[in-house]
Structures are given as C-alpha cells and as structure tokens.
Design an enzyme around this catalytic site. Structure first.
Site, PDB file in Angstrom:
ATOM      1  N   SER A 207       0.829  -1.201   0.000  1.00  0.00           N
ATOM      2  CA  SER A 207       0.000   0.000   0.000  1.00  0.00           C
ATOM      3  C   SER A 207       0.869   1.259   0.000  1.00  0.00           C
ATOM      4  CB  SER A 207      -0.897  -0.010   1.234  1.00  0.00           C
ATOM      5  OG  SER A 207      -0.104  -0.202   2.392  1.00  0.00           O
TER       6      SER A 207
ATOM      7  N   CYS B  17       2.594  -6.709   1.622  1.00  0.00           N
ATOM      8  CA  CYS B  17       1.668  -5.968   2.477  1.00  0.00           C
ATOM      9  C   CYS B  17       0.904  -7.022   3.263  1.00  0.00           C
ATOM     10  CB  CYS B  17       0.713  -5.154   1.608  1.00  0.00           C
ATOM     11  SG  CYS B  17      -0.621  -4.373   2.514  1.00  0.00           S
TER      12      CYS B  17
ATOM     13  N   HIS C 105       5.435  -2.034   7.735  1.00  0.00           N
ATOM     14  CA  HIS C 105       6.032  -0.800   8.257  1.00  0.00           C
ATOM     15  C   HIS C 105       6.797  -1.035   9.561  1.00  0.00           C
ATOM     16  CE1 HIS C 105       3.384   1.105   5.405  1.00  0.00           C
ATOM     17  NE2 HIS C 105       3.825   2.294   5.736  1.00  0.00           N
TER      18      HIS C 105
HETATM   19  N1  DGL Z   1       1.676  -2.188   4.526  1.00  0.00           N
HETATM   20  C1  DGL Z   1       0.498  -2.410   5.342  1.00  0.00           C
HETATM   21  C2  DGL Z   1       0.603  -3.795   5.976  1.00  0.00           C
HETATM   22  O1  DGL Z   1       1.640  -4.436   5.934  1.00  0.00           O
HETATM   23  C3  DGL Z   1       0.363  -1.379   6.416  1.00  0.00           C
HETATM   24  C4  DGL Z   1      -0.072  -0.036   5.926  1.00  0.00           C
HETATM   25  C5  DGL Z   1      -1.527   0.003   5.506  1.00  0.00           C
HETATM   26  O2  DGL Z   1      -2.419  -0.077   6.347  1.00  0.00           O
HETATM   27  O3  DGL Z   1      -1.756   0.124   4.320  1.00  0.00           O
HETATM   28  O4  DGL Z   1      -0.367  -4.250   6.522  1.00  0.00           O
END
Ligand code: DGL
Length: 275
Positions: free
Chosen positions: A16, A78, A194
């Site tokens: 994302s 993600c 993240h």
């Molecule tokens: N990259 C997303 C995850 O690993 C976290 C950020 C989002 O909520 O888009 O879940």
C-alpha cells in the site's frame, strides 16, 4: 493474460505504500541478480483501515499494473493485502506464483518459539481476518496467539518517528492491556511491513527473552525457492535492476522510502502511475 514464463522477467512486488520496501530489501539480499519492480499504492494508503471489498479491489488493481509490465512472480509485500486478498490475487495471476507475507511470517514465528505464545502486531484489517492466528495454528497446535491492531505505528513509521520517546510511549500504550491480562509473549510478530522500522524502539520496550519476528527474510527465501522450483531464477551476471512506482507523491516516497530500503532515493527515481 499473464506474461509467458520467462526467467528474465522481473519479480513484481507491491504494498500500500513504502513499508513493503523492507521486503524488497530482503529480496535484493537473497536474490541480487533478479530485476525487481515495486509498486507502492501511496494514493490509497492505508489499506489496513479499509473494508474487504476495497482492499481486494486496490490489491487487484496494483497486481494488474504489475502484470501489465510483465512479471514472473508476485510478492504481496503488504500484510493487510496478504491477509485479505491473497486468494483473489492468486486466481488473477494464474498460472504464475503469488507469495504473501503472512504464511512466511507464521513459519518464522513457529520456528523461533515452538509451542510459544505469539503476539501479532498488525493493522485493523489483518487482525480482523485472523490470518496470522490461522497460519500459526495450522503449523503448531500448541501455540497461543493474540493479535493487536496498532494503526498509529503505521503513521509513526510513515512520519519517520521510529526511535526515541514518542515511539516507545506509543508501543508501551498498545502493549499495556496485555500486561493486565498477564499475557507475556515469547514472540512478537511484526505483522505489518512498516513495523521493522520500529524494531529498535520495540526491543527497548519488551523483555530481552522475547523474539521479534519479521517476515521479510522468510518471504525472500520462499520467493527464492519458488523461482528455483519453477526454473525461473535469473542467471544474468551483475546486480538486478530496480524499478520503483507509486500512485502519488514521488518526493515523499523517495524521502521516506529511502529509510525503508536503506539507500538514498530521488523523486526522479519514482515513476508515478494511475491505477
Ligand atoms: N503495509 C500495510 C501492511 O503491511 C500497512 C499499511 C496500511 O495499512 O496500508 O499491513
């Protein structure tokens, strides 16, 4: 239609936003000769607070963009998209393989603490779908799993406030209810791409004996094994090419993404795309 199998095609990776660059970094380390193409759907971040139908639609559009470029393997870097949309993406990508980060993360956690108590820190959507709980219990029916939504930690990582008093205070606040429940985890799983950036702050807050588990390295190993099995490893000499795309904010992507990937990026390195 998917591109034909071809070992020279890049590996497609999407998230994302910039968080998936932690997975991209592990892929580069494990597979230095592979070309990589990364898409961060920064215009629609965060996915973690959205409904299932929005997450599936966004993830499917990101996948279509990478499919259109020609890729040989898709890594869903993600956790939210892996937890909610993996089946749909596997169907969309057929016959090419799709690897999410949840299953490798569960493998890493069970290996680190067999029969242990695992705490998953993730987004609201990842927690709602219980994907880590299911994946861990499939591997280890003696395990105990709790999942905790920590949305503010995504913002901390995006803002670059990953170390110091503010990050530690927010982590402590999220962990407080577990202390009241007397749940002392043997492992803490970074169930959001993240969160590896917050690892130093987390290490200062939790007991030394607690293993902190990150799915990036295990995901890269699964990707390497998948390419080897399918005879799709790139045999070119020298390092692979990296192509970066985002759906909004090239300057911000470069500034924050550099921290995730561990090297300086310029806005001109990022191609803006519309999904
Ligand atoms: N990259 C997303 C995850 O690993 C976290 C950020 C989002 O909520 O888009 O879940």
């Amino acid at each position: 239609m998917n591109a034909p199998h071809n070992r020279r095609l890049p590996i497609g990776v999407f998230d994302s936003g910039v968080g998936g660059l932690t997975v991209l970094r592990a892929l580069r380390e494990a597979l230095p000769q592979e070309d990589l193409i990364y898409l961060g759907d920064t215009a629609r971040l965060p996915y973690g607070t959205k409904s299932k139908s929005s997450i599936v639609r966004y993830a499917s559009q990101a996948t279509a963009q990478l499919q259109g470029r020609g890729i040989k393997l898709l890594v869903v870097a993600c956790n939210t998209a892996s937890a909610v949309a993996l089946d749909a993406l596997q169907e969309q990508m057929q016959p090419l393989p799709v690897i999410g980060v949840v299953e490798p993360g569960a493998t890493a956690a069970v290996a680190a603490r067999p029969g242990g108590r695992h705490l998953v820190l993730a987004t609201e959507a990842t927690v709602r779908y219980g994907a880590y709980r299911k994946a861990i219990l499939r591997r280890d029916d003696h395990a105990e799993v709790r999942e905790l939504a920590c949305e503010l930690m995504v913002s901390l990582a995006e803002e670059g406030w990953t170390d110091g008093g503010i990050a530690e205070a927010i982590i402590r606040r999220y962990l407080e209810p577990l202390a009241e429940l007397d749940f002392r985890p043997d492992s803490i799983i970074l169930g959001c791409t993240h969160f590896p950036l917050l690892r130093p702050a987390l290490e200062r807050v939790v007991a030394d004996a607690t293993a902190i588990v990150d799915s990036a390295g295990t995901t890269a190993r699964v990707a390497a094994a998948s390419l080897a099995d399918d005879e799709l490893l790139n045999e070119q000499q020298g390092p692979g090419r990296l192509q970066l795309m985002a759906t909004d904010g090239a300057s911000r992507f470069a500034r924050i993404g550099g921290r995730f990937i561990g090297e300086d990026l310029a806005a001109s390195d990022i191609e803006l795309v519309d999904l």
